[in-house]
Enzyme design. Structure first.
Site, PDB file in Angstrom:
ATOM      1  N   GLU A 105      14.082   4.146 -10.078  1.00  0.00           N
ATOM      2  CA  GLU A 105      13.211   4.114  -8.586  1.00  0.00           C
ATOM      3  C   GLU A 105      12.398   2.651  -8.686  1.00  0.00           C
ATOM      4  O   GLU A 105      11.767   2.452  -9.325  1.00  0.00           O
ATOM      5  CB  GLU A 105      12.658   4.968  -8.386  1.00  0.00           C
ATOM      6  CG  GLU A 105      13.044   6.557  -8.166  1.00  0.00           C
ATOM      7  CD  GLU A 105      13.986   6.422  -7.147  1.00  0.00           C
ATOM      8  OE1 GLU A 105      13.971   5.676  -6.144  1.00  0.00           O
ATOM      9  OE2 GLU A 105      14.916   7.277  -6.953  1.00  0.00           O
TER      10      GLU A 105
ATOM     11  N   CYS B 278       5.588   3.970  -3.740  1.00  0.00           N
ATOM     12  CA  CYS B 278       6.655   2.959  -3.698  1.00  0.00           C
ATOM     13  C   CYS B 278       7.308   3.447  -2.121  1.00  0.00           C
ATOM     14  O   CYS B 278       8.037   2.532  -1.540  1.00  0.00           O
ATOM     15  CB  CYS B 278       7.839   3.374  -4.756  1.00  0.00           C
ATOM     16  SG  CYS B 278       8.118   4.878  -5.170  1.00  0.00           S
TER      17      CYS B 278
END
Ligand code: FDA
Length: 958
Positions: A721, A755
């Site tokens: 990720e 994020c």
């Protein structure tokens, strides 16, 4: 006795109810409204919902041409008999205009029905009409969501103005209108402002013989509003002021407790106020909100229970008229008849209570009460349609909901006898929750929960200090090393939380060697035992919830709610992957045919390296680790250097449970090696025995690892990720009351360090200025500070490097764009950067192309939806994206074309929940299958497909 015949005596409330019905039947003026609702009731549920959604968006449509278009978008033609008409009207301008006009007329009619005027002058005309009929009023200023100080001041001044200028005014006040963003943190500060403002309203009311009722709104604000009202009333200045009303909502399970608490308070303070008994206007929201949070639902879920509770509260209120002036607000003839029965039985004077009803609801029945000499008060909302939309939609729902008395009585035409029966509770099957359940977050809107954590912090914070050890775990054994560093609190950088030992190459080698020895056996350990180890770890995290919250607040700089949400996510990952393993590894999803048997087998990859981030040091770390372990791999965790302590504490629990449920030798499957990326990170990444790397962090590091993983022979499995440059599109039909807080939370929650955080907002030209002005004003309410204090919305950025880096980007933003909002920026005590918003940047500006983990938001103006989409997709990332819109077509179009792994509509673009929003991106954001979703475990296994020909000499064995 008359022979043996027993005459059944009709209960008194039924006789009264029939009298009320008889009175209504003589009247006709309800017909128009009844016709509208009758018409609506012929539509199916879905169509009704679509129409209400349309009514909601209508007043905000700036260009009248879009009315017919949006209407046709809302109506599912296949199900709606006038679908062809909609199609027809959207092509023929003249007919379209007629149709548009009739829709506008319908909404105008509904508005006129439920809203007594656009301004105070019109409201006064209604008041005069009521007066002629001996009816009383309470005024309500329409408007619900207050985001900015300017808006709060506007409402406050309006209340003052009315109280000063209308003698003996009776007004219903929404406290949420007096301070901006009532449901966001700084409770204490807001409480002070609210107390000050309410006291001032009481002061003016006292002077002008006016009455102020404090409406009860959502459950999450109830406690605060009751506390504010009591604390203001307690002031000696108001000893002789009783013209105050409060509202108890009978749909709440705690309403009896609320009632009794008020009663004892009034007794204690020898006061008498008005208590308005309502059933409650936010039932749908309260139920859905609680279910989404996995909290106990605060409202009754059986309508009869609300009705019964209402009647019980009627009894209580009428038993205590010494302390309360009861005001019964209902349009339910059974409830009203019950009230009259009790009044009659107790011989309560007509002066000692009131009947209250909403403007536009059962107007005919109001005459019954005023003609009979009861005090009948009408709730009179006034104001513009746009701020009044929530109110109007609530009335529409109230009139059309299946459980509503009005619908059952006047639309479904149930018999009077049935409608007047005592509430009968359906024998509901207890809802047993089955399957996976998300761990519920702590509700910090409740004072008791805030106090609990505050007290915990007060007594336990001192345990985080330089004496505390964060050791290495090498193949299950704790050990210290020669090199160490201190982990600190980013909000107070001189505060040390623990001493952290650093791993070296030898530690890595030992961890790998020992893990290899047991990994194969670990793979074969009964899955059920592993599952038990995981579940027990989840439960232990739950037991130590406040400890982990404290660690996340102190080490990661998270606000309470964010910290607690992360602990929940960690618990969820453990439970969900345990469930998922049982499901994935015990079922064969391949098709077999006669004579051909196909099966899948899964085996572990071997040794995994988990490189976890500082922004979710507990949840993401445990998620990657537990997924890999349950698939039979051994795991080495390399935590982020900024947040090793929280990872260490959690892994110690997991390790103990692996040992307890699977055997002590399996402790060797887990290692924890904090240390420098350049030294041990690169060594581990390139190590031949590491078969799989699970990584969450920056794109730069991710790509570096990806290269190493591809070059390795055999190639390594790489799951990553790697952040995003996440856009939110605000389309022209967006509800700005939702879009603005949604954008603020997405961009500035946890200081923009998720994020999934939004870093670009793209707004359609038509609403750009409105959105920008309100966003800038609303952001002024977002306070940053030490997250140990619940009052702050957000805390620091993670460290000095981050602080420096973000500031470099801020300099660029200032150079190439125009800053429209900026707050404090200082690293004196902690690393604080308050929200900064910039406009007029080029589409490909560095600031809007490179990932920045910080509270820096760029806003863009888009010519139209295509332009907005182009801007949104103009990035190498594709993690999350958001859209605020009330146009079904726009929603569909962007959903199809946005380049993002997680797309959120009309809500913030952060906060994915395990099992509900599988999380992972497109383009350069992610590699591998989504975390927290049904396929994630497949990242960590080898899949073998076995096909056997089962035919033997012409016969198949299955
Ligand atoms: P009815 O008997 O049809 O009851 C409908 C109500 O039942 C719903 O509104 C809901 O409360 C409840 N309900 C619906 N489905 C249910 C289910 N499945 N299970 C359990 N309960 C269910 N409201 C508020 O929240 N705060 C306030 O301050 C005020 N103020 C106010 C002032 C005045 C003068 C009036 C007349 C009304 C209010 N209200 C209010 C609105 C009020 O809550 C709303 O009008 C009533 O709930 C409608 O109830 P009735 O008895 O009229 O109808």
């Amino acid at each position: 006795m008359e022979g043996n015949k027993l005459k059944t005596i009709e209960p008194r409330e039924i006789a009264i109810g029939k009298e009320l019905f008889a009175f209504l039947e003589k009247k006709k003026s309800f017909t128009d409204l009844k016709n509208v609702f009758l018409q609506l009731s012929t539509f199916d549920q879905k169509l009704q919902t679509q129409l209400f959604k349309f009514v909601d968006v209508l007043p905000s449509l700036k260009h009248k041409d879009s009315v017919a278009k949006i209407l046709s978008e809302y109506i599912d033609e296949s199900k709606f008999k006038v679908g062809f008409l909609v199609d027809f009207v959207s092509h023929l301008p003249i007919v379209r205009d007629v149709f548009k006009t009739s829709i506008e007329q319908l909404v105008a009619f509904l508005a006129r029905t439920f809203i007594c005027g656009k301004n105070i002058e019109e409201a006064k005309q209604t008041i005069a009409k009521l007066k002629k009929k001996n009816q009383f009023y309470t005024l309500d200023i329409l408007g619900e969501v207050v985001l900015t100080q300017k808006e709060a001041d506007f409402y406050y001044n309006k209340y003052i103005d009315l109280l000063q200028n209308i003698q003996e005014l009776n007004i219903s006040v929404k406290l949420s209108a007096l301070v901006p963003q009532i449901n966001k943190n700084n409770f204490e500060e807001k409480k002070l402002v609210l107390k000050h403002r309410l006291a001032n309203l009481f002061r003016i009311a006292k002077k002008n013989s006016a009455t102020v009722n404090v409406d009860t709104e959502h459950y999450e604000t109830k406690e605060l509003f009751f506390a504010v009202t009591k604390e203001v009333l307690q002031d000696p200045e108001f000893n002789d002021f009783d013209n105050v009303g409060i509202v108890i909502q009978a749909y709440l399970k705690d309403s009896k407790k609320d009632f009794l608490t008020w009663l004892s308070w009034l007794k204690l303070h020898q006061k008498k106020i008005t208590i308005r008994l309502v059933k409650g206007a936010y039932w749908d929201y309260e139920q859905a909100h609680a279910l989404q949070k996995n909290w106990a639902v605060p409202v009754f879920e059986d309508k009869a229970l609300t009705d019964l509770n209402y009647e019980n509260l009627v009894d209580l209120a009428l038993n205590n008229t010494e302390y309360f002036r009861p005001a019964f607000a209902s349009h339910n003839i059974r409830s009203l008849a019950y009230i009259l029965k009790v009044v009659e039985a107790k011989q309560i004077s007509k002066n000692d209570f009131e009947i209250q009803m909403l403007y536009g609801m059962l107007d005919d029945l109001k005459d019954y009460f005023s003609q009979k000499g009861f005090c009948l008060r009408v709730y009179l909302p006034y104001g513009e349609l746009l701020p009044g939309m929530s109110y109007l939609v609530r009335r529409l729902l109230e009139n059309t909901a299946n459980d509503s008395f009005l619908k059952q009585g006047f639309i479904d035409k149930k018999s009077k006898e049935e409608l007047l029966q005592a509430p009968s509770i359906k024998k509901t099957n207890l809802q047993i929750k089955r399957g996976f359940q998300n761990s519920p977050e702590i509700d910090f809107s409740l004072e008791k929960n805030r106090n609990k954590f505050k007290n915990y912090l007060n007594t336990n914070l001192e345990k985080l200090n330089a004496e505390r050890i964060c050791a290495l775990i090498v193949a299950g054994k704790m050990q210290e090393s020669f090199e160490s560093f201190f982990t600190i609190n980013p909000a107070k950088h001189d505060q040390v939380l623990a001493k952290v030992f650093k791993a070296n190459i030898e530690d890595c080698d030992l961890a790998i060697k020992e893990a290899k020895k047991v990994q194969k056996d670990w793979q074969d350990v009964d899955l059920k035992k592993k599952v038990m180890a995981f579940r027990e770890t989840a439960q232990e995290l739950e037991r130590q919830r406040l400890f982990f919250n404290m660690l996340l607040v102190s080490e990661a700089g998270k606000a309470w709610q964010e910290a607690d949400a992360e602990v929940c996510e960690a618990i969820d990952f453990l439970n969900y992957y345990a469930d998922s393993a049982l499901e994935t590894f015990n079922t064969n999803k391949l098709r077999s045919l006669p004579g051909e048997r196909n099966t899948n087998r899964y085996s572990a990859l071997g040794l995994s390296l988990v490189i976890s981030p500082w922004n979710f040091p507990l949840a993401i770390m445990l998620g990657m680790t537990s997924a890999s372990l349950i698939c039979g791999n051994a795991v080495i965790v390399k935590p982020s250097s900024q947040t090793p302590l929280v990872a260490y504490e959690a892994l110690m629990i997991l390790l103990n449970n692996i040992s307890k449920y699977c055997g002590s030798k399996y402790k060797a499957v887990l290692s924890f090696l904090p240390g420098s990326g350049a030294v041990i990170g690169d060594y581990l990444i390139n190590h031949k025995d590491i078969a799989c790397i699970a990584f969450t962090g920056s794109n730069e590091t991710g790509m570096h690892i990806n290269e190493a993983a591809i070059k390795a022979r055999p190639v390594k499995r790489f799951i990553a990720e790697m952040g995003g440059k996440n856009p939110i599109i605000v389309e022209r039909t967006a509800d700005l009351d939702e879009a603005i807080p949604g954008v603020i939370y997405s961009a500035f929650g946890y200081s923009g360090q998720k994020c999934s955080a939004c870093s670009r907002v793209i707004i359609e030209e038509e609403i750009y200025e409105d959105f920008k002005t309100r966003l800038v004003e609303a952001i002024a309410e977002v306070k940053y500070g030490d997250p140990l204090n619940f009052e702050f919305y957000s805390g620091p950025v993670i460290d000095q490097n981050a602080f420096k880096n973000i500031n470099l980007y801020i300099d660029l933003a200032k150079k190439y764009g125009d800053v429209i909002a900026e707050g404090i920026n200082s690293n004196e005590k902690g690393f604080f950067i308050e929200p900064i918003i910039v406009e007029n940047l080029a589409a490909d500006a560095i600031v809007t192309q490179e990932e920045i983990f910080g509270p820096l938001l760029a806003i863009y103006k888009a010519k139209d939806l295509d332009d907005a989409l182009k801007l949104a997709n103009n990035t190498e990332y594709g993690l999350t994206a958001g859209l605020f819109s009330r146009s079904p077509e726009a929603i569909e179009y962007i959903s199809n074309n946005i380049e993002a792994g997680n797309f959120y509509i009309n809500r913030p673009c952060t906060g994915a929940i395990v099992s509900r929003q599988a999380f992972g991106g497109h383009k350069n954001s992610s590699i591998g299958l989504k975390a927290g979703g049904p396929n994630y475990l497949l990242n960590f296994v080898l899949e073998k497909t076995i096909t056997e020909n089962t035919m033997r000499r012409g016969f198949a064995d299955d």
